[in-house]
Design a protein around this motif. Structure first.
Motif, PDB file in Angstrom:
ATOM      1  N   PRO A  29       0.826  -1.114  -0.021  1.00 44.34           N
ATOM      2  CA  PRO A  29      -0.091  -0.045   0.029  1.00 44.34           C
ATOM      3  C   PRO A  29       0.911   1.211  -0.042  1.00 44.34           C
ATOM      4  O   PRO A  29       2.026   1.279   0.591  1.00 44.34           O
ATOM      5  N   ALA A  30       0.349   2.217  -0.626  1.00 45.46           N
ATOM      6  CA  ALA A  30       1.052   3.301  -0.969  1.00 45.46           C
ATOM      7  C   ALA A  30       1.179   4.224   0.630  1.00 45.46           C
ATOM      8  O   ALA A  30       0.182   3.990   1.396  1.00 45.46           O
ATOM      9  N   GLU A  31       2.378   4.816   0.791  1.00 51.03           N
ATOM     10  CA  GLU A  31       2.377   5.518   2.125  1.00 51.03           C
ATOM     11  C   GLU A  31       1.255   6.566   2.487  1.00 51.03           C
ATOM     12  O   GLU A  31       0.656   6.606   3.711  1.00 51.03           O
ATOM     13  N   ASP A  32       0.733   7.398   1.408  1.00 56.96           N
ATOM     14  CA  ASP A  32      -0.524   7.951   1.869  1.00 56.96           C
ATOM     15  C   ASP A  32      -1.970   7.312   2.205  1.00 56.96           C
ATOM     16  O   ASP A  32      -2.734   8.024   2.459  1.00 56.96           O
ATOM     17  N   GLN A  85       7.524  -0.796   8.250  1.00 56.58           N
ATOM     18  CA  GLN A  85       7.139  -1.288   9.713  1.00 56.58           C
ATOM     19  C   GLN A  85       5.324  -1.168   9.645  1.00 56.58           C
ATOM     20  O   GLN A  85       4.615  -1.990  10.096  1.00 56.58           O
ATOM     21  N   ALA A  86       4.955   0.117   9.095  1.00 56.70           N
ATOM     22  CA  ALA A  86       3.547   0.187   9.172  1.00 56.70           C
ATOM     23  C   ALA A  86       2.586  -0.580   8.409  1.00 56.70           C
ATOM     24  O   ALA A  86       1.793  -1.320   8.660  1.00 56.70           O
ATOM     25  N   VAL A  87       3.406  -1.040   7.237  1.00 59.00           N
ATOM     26  CA  VAL A  87       2.916  -2.009   6.343  1.00 59.00           C
ATOM     27  C   VAL A  87       2.748  -3.407   6.942  1.00 59.00           C
ATOM     28  O   VAL A  87       1.560  -4.032   6.985  1.00 59.00           O
ATOM     29  N   GLY A  88       3.637  -3.763   7.743  1.00 61.94           N
ATOM     30  CA  GLY A  88       3.966  -4.958   8.681  1.00 61.94           C
ATOM     31  C   GLY A  88       2.627  -4.933   9.687  1.00 61.94           C
ATOM     32  O   GLY A  88       2.048  -6.028   9.821  1.00 61.94           O
ATOM     33  N   HIS A  89       2.590  -3.936  10.312  1.00 62.18           N
ATOM     34  CA  HIS A  89       1.375  -3.823  11.102  1.00 62.18           C
ATOM     35  C   HIS A  89      -0.048  -3.804  10.627  1.00 62.18           C
ATOM     36  O   HIS A  89      -0.635  -4.788  11.250  1.00 62.18           O
ATOM     37  N   LEU A  90      -0.354  -3.132   9.496  1.00 62.74           N
ATOM     38  CA  LEU A  90      -1.404  -3.352   8.780  1.00 62.74           C
ATOM     39  C   LEU A  90      -1.509  -4.814   8.379  1.00 62.74           C
ATOM     40  O   LEU A  90      -2.966  -5.290   8.499  1.00 62.74           O
ATOM     41  N   ARG A  91      -0.599  -5.633   7.989  1.00 66.54           N
ATOM     42  CA  ARG A  91      -0.844  -6.947   7.497  1.00 66.54           C
ATOM     43  C   ARG A  91      -1.328  -7.692   8.809  1.00 66.54           C
ATOM     44  O   ARG A  91      -1.982  -8.701   8.427  1.00 66.54           O
ATOM     45  N   ARG A  92      -0.432  -7.286   9.918  1.00 64.52           N
ATOM     46  CA  ARG A  92      -1.171  -8.252  11.051  1.00 64.52           C
ATOM     47  C   ARG A  92      -2.396  -8.029  11.350  1.00 64.52           C
ATOM     48  O   ARG A  92      -3.235  -8.981  11.877  1.00 64.52           O
ATOM     49  N   MET A  93      -2.826  -6.638  11.227  1.00 67.56           N
ATOM     50  CA  MET A  93      -4.101  -6.465  11.500  1.00 67.56           C
ATOM     51  C   MET A  93      -5.166  -7.118  10.592  1.00 67.56           C
ATOM     52  O   MET A  93      -6.084  -7.686  10.892  1.00 67.56           O
TER      53      MET A  93
END
Length: 114
Positions: A29-32, A85-93
């Motif tokens: 996913p894009a950062e924005d 790291q944010a993408v990793g967190h989102l994927r865990r969610m």
């Protein structure tokens, strides 16, 4: 009470799967878009946990109890500032949303699992 009724949103399994798919896709996913994904997935976790608690899913199935606890923990975590790291967190969610959704369907706590 009126505020709660106005804020109520019916469960939509199809859009839930769209949200999960958008984060778990092969394309990062894009950062924005991370903040938007974060809000939607947190909302999905809240909705599924509320359904699970109302249906007493944790008392019916030990796996459901573990998934409920994981969902609660993930929902309270702050999204990291680093993009990957944010993408990793989102994927865990997203995985947590998907697994809890499937579990609730399997133990008949939900009528429809898309």
């Amino acid at each position: 009470m009126l505020t709660k009724v106005r804020g109520w949103r019916p469960f939509d399994g199809e859009s839930l799967l769209d949200d999960v798919g958008a984060v778990l896709d092969d394309v990062v996913p894009a950062e924005d878009a991370l903040g938007d994904h974060d809000l939607r997935l947190r909302g999905r976790l809240m909705q599924l946990v509320a359904i699970a608690v109302a249906a007493e899913a944790g008392q019916k199935d030990p796996e459901a109890e573990q998934l409920i606890e994981r969902a609660r923990r993930l929902r309270t975590e702050v999204m990291p500032g680093d993009h990957l790291q944010a993408v990793g967190h989102l994927r865990r969610m997203a995985w947590s949303v998907n697994e809890l959704h499937e579990c609730l369907g399997a133990i008949k706590c939900m009528r429809e699992v898309a």
